[in-house]
Each structure stands twice: as C-alpha cells, then as structure tokens.
Design a protein around this motif. Structure first.
Motif, PDB file in Angstrom:
ATOM      1  N   GLU A  23      -4.953 -31.973   8.774  1.00 27.90           N
ATOM      2  CA  GLU A  23      -4.786 -30.705   9.502  1.00 27.90           C
ATOM      3  C   GLU A  23      -4.688 -30.936  11.004  1.00 27.90           C
ATOM      4  O   GLU A  23      -3.861 -30.320  11.681  1.00 27.90           O
ATOM      5  N   LEU A  24      -5.505 -31.862  11.505  1.00 24.82           N
ATOM      6  CA  LEU A  24      -5.460 -32.157  12.942  1.00 24.82           C
ATOM      7  C   LEU A  24      -4.120 -32.783  13.326  1.00 24.82           C
ATOM      8  O   LEU A  24      -3.550 -32.456  14.366  1.00 24.82           O
ATOM      9  N   GLU A  25      -3.613 -33.654  12.466  1.00 23.50           N
ATOM     10  CA  GLU A  25      -2.313 -34.278  12.761  1.00 23.50           C
ATOM     11  C   GLU A  25      -1.194 -33.248  12.742  1.00 23.50           C
ATOM     12  O   GLU A  25      -0.272 -33.306  13.565  1.00 23.50           O
ATOM     13  N   SER A  26      -1.278 -32.293  11.814  1.00 24.91           N
ATOM     14  CA  SER A  26      -0.276 -31.217  11.766  1.00 24.91           C
ATOM     15  C   SER A  26      -0.344 -30.392  13.047  1.00 24.91           C
ATOM     16  O   SER A  26       0.699 -30.023  13.612  1.00 24.91           O
ATOM     17  N   ALA A  27      -1.576 -30.121  13.475  1.00 28.98           N
ATOM     18  CA  ALA A  27      -1.741 -29.332  14.700  1.00 28.98           C
ATOM     19  C   ALA A  27      -1.128 -30.066  15.888  1.00 28.98           C
ATOM     20  O   ALA A  27      -0.472 -29.456  16.744  1.00 28.98           O
ATOM     21  N   LEU A  28      -1.306 -31.382  15.920  1.00 24.48           N
ATOM     22  CA  LEU A  28      -0.739 -32.175  17.027  1.00 24.48           C
ATOM     23  C   LEU A  28       0.788 -32.146  16.984  1.00 24.48           C
ATOM     24  O   LEU A  28       1.447 -31.993  18.014  1.00 24.48           O
ATOM     25  N   ARG A  29       1.343 -32.260  15.772  1.00 24.86           N
ATOM     26  CA  ARG A  29       2.811 -32.215  15.660  1.00 24.86           C
ATOM     27  C   ARG A  29       3.351 -30.865  16.121  1.00 24.86           C
ATOM     28  O   ARG A  29       4.357 -30.793  16.821  1.00 24.86           O
ATOM     29  N   ALA A  30       2.673 -29.795  15.750  1.00 22.14           N
ATOM     30  CA  ALA A  30       3.096 -28.450  16.172  1.00 22.14           C
ATOM     31  C   ALA A  30       3.039 -28.341  17.698  1.00 22.14           C
ATOM     32  O   ALA A  30       3.940 -27.787  18.333  1.00 22.14           O
ATOM     33  N   LEU A  31       1.991 -28.931  18.252  1.00 19.09           N
ATOM     34  CA  LEU A  31       1.807 -28.904  19.704  1.00 19.09           C
ATOM     35  C   LEU A  31       2.921 -29.695  20.390  1.00 19.09           C
ATOM     36  O   LEU A  31       3.455 -29.284  21.427  1.00 19.09           O
ATOM     37  N   GLU A  32       3.292 -30.825  19.792  1.00 23.58           N
ATOM     38  CA  GLU A  32       4.357 -31.663  20.362  1.00 23.58           C
ATOM     39  C   GLU A  32       5.701 -30.932  20.337  1.00 23.58           C
ATOM     40  O   GLU A  32       6.489 -31.020  21.288  1.00 23.58           O
ATOM     41  N   LEU A  33       5.917 -30.180  19.240  1.00 21.36           N
ATOM     42  CA  LEU A  33       7.149 -29.384  19.149  1.00 21.36           C
ATOM     43  C   LEU A  33       7.177 -28.324  20.245  1.00 21.36           C
ATOM     44  O   LEU A  33       8.193 -28.137  20.924  1.00 21.36           O
ATOM     45  N   GLU A  34       6.041 -27.675  20.403  1.00 27.72           N
ATOM     46  CA  GLU A  34       5.944 -26.627  21.415  1.00 27.72           C
ATOM     47  C   GLU A  34       6.158 -27.217  22.807  1.00 27.72           C
ATOM     48  O   GLU A  34       6.880 -26.649  23.636  1.00 27.72           O
ATOM     49  N   THR A  35       5.570 -28.389  23.049  1.00 31.48           N
ATOM     50  CA  THR A  35       5.720 -29.064  24.339  1.00 31.48           C
ATOM     51  C   THR A  35       7.188 -29.448  24.572  1.00 31.48           C
ATOM     52  O   THR A  35       7.700 -29.319  25.686  1.00 31.48           O
ATOM     53  N   GLY A  36       7.836 -29.896  23.497  1.00 30.56           N
ATOM     54  CA  GLY A  36       9.252 -30.265  23.581  1.00 30.56           C
ATOM     55  C   GLY A  36      10.101 -29.072  23.993  1.00 30.56           C
ATOM     56  O   GLY A  36      10.958 -29.171  24.893  1.00 30.56           O
ATOM     57  N   GLY A  37       9.864 -27.920  23.367  1.00 28.50           N
ATOM     58  CA  GLY A  37      10.599 -26.694  23.678  1.00 28.50           C
ATOM     59  C   GLY A  37      10.372 -26.272  25.114  1.00 28.50           C
ATOM     60  O   GLY A  37      11.307 -25.865  25.825  1.00 28.50           O
ATOM     61  N   LEU A  38       9.145 -26.441  25.553  1.00 29.48           N
ATOM     62  CA  LEU A  38       8.759 -26.058  26.907  1.00 29.48           C
ATOM     63  C   LEU A  38       9.449 -26.945  27.943  1.00 29.48           C
ATOM     64  O   LEU A  38       9.945 -26.462  28.958  1.00 29.48           O
ATOM     65  N   ALA A  39       9.482 -28.239  27.621  1.00 27.17           N
ATOM     66  CA  ALA A  39      10.122 -29.192  28.536  1.00 27.17           C
ATOM     67  C   ALA A  39      11.601 -28.869  28.680  1.00 27.17           C
ATOM     68  O   ALA A  39      12.178 -28.949  29.790  1.00 27.17           O
ATOM     69  N   GLU A  40      12.207 -28.467  27.574  1.00 31.85           N
ATOM     70  CA  GLU A  40      13.629 -28.099  27.606  1.00 31.85           C
ATOM     71  C   GLU A  40      13.861 -26.887  28.513  1.00 31.85           C
ATOM     72  O   GLU A  40      14.762 -26.876  29.352  1.00 31.85           O
ATOM     73  N   LYS A  41      12.979 -25.883  28.303  1.00 31.12           N
ATOM     74  CA  LYS A  41      13.073 -24.670  29.119  1.00 31.12           C
ATOM     75  C   LYS A  41      12.882 -24.990  30.599  1.00 31.12           C
ATOM     76  O   LYS A  41      13.604 -24.501  31.460  1.00 31.12           O
ATOM     77  N   LEU A  42      11.927 -25.860  30.859  1.00 29.97           N
ATOM     78  CA  LEU A  42      11.602 -26.243  32.231  1.00 29.97           C
ATOM     79  C   LEU A  42      12.795 -26.951  32.874  1.00 29.97           C
ATOM     80  O   LEU A  42      13.146 -26.691  34.039  1.00 29.97           O
ATOM     81  N   ALA A  43      13.475 -27.813  32.094  1.00 30.37           N
ATOM     82  CA  ALA A  43      14.642 -28.529  32.594  1.00 30.37           C
ATOM     83  C   ALA A  43      15.748 -27.545  32.947  1.00 30.37           C
ATOM     84  O   ALA A  43      16.414 -27.674  33.983  1.00 30.37           O
TER      85      ALA A  43
END
Ligand SMILES: [Zn+2]
Length: 232
Positions: A53-73
C-alpha cells in the motif's frame, strides 16, 4: 494359578493403556495446534499488505509530481517566452508558478516521508518473514516428533493388547466380571495393593485373615472399606 497376581498384572496393563490414550490425545492436540504458525503468517501478510500500500501511494505521488512538473514547465515556458506582455497576465502566471512550486515542495516532502516509511515497512516484512520461516521449521519438527510418538504409541498399544488378551484368557468369566465392574466403578483401579497391612488405595486396615487369603490368591479378597480387590 494366582488369580490376584494375574489381575494385578491385568490392571497394570489397563492403566498403561489408559496412559497411552491420554498421551495420544495430547499428541494429537499438539499436531492440530498450528496457532503459532498461523499467527506468524497473518502478521507477515499484514506487513506485506502495508508495504504494498505504501509503494502504491508513492507511485501515485510520483504521478502527481510528474503532472505538476509538466504544468510548471508550461507556465515557465509562457512566463519567460517573451510572448506575453500583458502585465496582468504575467502577474497571474507568476502566481501560478509560485503556487505550483509550493505544491511541488509539498509533494516532495511527502515522497521523502513515504520512502522512509517504505524502508521501515520493508525491514518489518523481512523480520516477519524470518519469524514465519522459523515458526514453520519449528512446527515441522514438532509435527515430526508427534508423528513418531504416535507410531510408538501404536506399537505399545498393540503389545499391551496382546498381553491383555493373553491374561484375560487365563481368567474365568466371574473374575473378569468382578474386575471390569470394579474398574469402571473405581476410576480404573479395581485392584489395591496391600501396603503396611492396609489397603493401598483407601488406607483401611486389612485383617490378617484377609491378608493371608490374598497371598494365596486362589480366590478374590476385597477391601472391607473401598471394596477393591486386595493384592499382596
Ligand atoms: Zn480399600
């Protein structure tokens, strides 16, 4: 033929047989008892689930961070492209950029915390796995011992049954009836040994006449108090 000696021997065999039955029941209960192993497995499974469950949460967080980085760019690209000259629009983009940076920082902090949790969870799973393996090995050893003990009990019972049948074949029906009846009535002890001129079971004094008849052993002699068969 000394009837009383034969009955004493028969009682020893019947008592040994009872003891075997008790040991057998205990051994079977031990065989069936896998509570420790089950507990270790449940703990391991719950630890593994938490880790997943913790690893899934981290993957979800990484996806969210990825989307955010794209928006920021995208925001940065527009902000520094020189295409936008409207002051209000530039100010708006600046605000967006700040907001996205702040959010990115938050996500990164959460990711770090999660990674730490995952590390602990992984160590916990390793430990629980080791506990489970140890418990499985112990259970197996215990079960092998129990199986061996049951085989020994089988062999012992076969031998006792053979002796029992041989002894009973030497006794007449009335004697056996008296013995069986007393055995049932007196918790398995139909025969009482005479100790210091007293009944070894109830302690009541045995008159000397009864004592000498018990020694001869050609007839049954009974304790006047507990009514057991008296044996010298
Ligand atoms: Zn007695």
């Amino acid at each position: 033929m000394n009837v009383i000696l034969l009955l004493t021997e028969l009682q020893n065999i019947d008592l040994a047989s009872n003891e075997n039955a008790r040991t057998r029941a205990e051994t079977r209960a031990k065989l069936a008892d896998t509570a420790q192993l089950t507990a270790a497995r449940v703990a391991l499974e719950s630890g593994a689930t938490q880790h997943t469950e913790l690893e899934s949460a981290l993957r979800a967080l990484e996806l969210e961070t990825g989307g955010l980085a794209e928006k920021l760019a995208q925001v940065n690209e527009r902000l520094y492209s020189g295409r936008i000259t409207n002051a209000k629009e530039l100010a708006g983009l600046n605000e967006d950029e700040k907001m996205l940076q702040r959010r990115k920082g938050e996500l990164e902090d959460r990711a770090l915390a999660l990674m730490e949790q995952i590390e602990h969870a992984a160590a916990d799973v390793n430990q629980k796995h080791a506990t489970y393996e140890r418990s499985a090995a112990e259970t197996q050893t215990r079960q092998e011992h129990a199986q061996a003990a049951l085989r020994e009990l089988d062999a012992s019972d076969t031998e006792l049954e053979r002796k029992r049948a041989a002894l009973r074949a030497q006794l007449d029906a009335n004697t056996l009836r008296a013995y069986d009846h007393l055995r049932a009535a007196k918790k398995g002890r139909a025969v009482a040994l005479i100790k210091n001129s007293a009944c070894g079971q109830c302690g009541f004094a045995v008159p000397s006449g009864l004592m000498s008849r018990a020694k001869v052993g050609s007839e049954l002699v009974f304790c006047v108090n507990c009514e057991r068969i008296l044996a010298p």
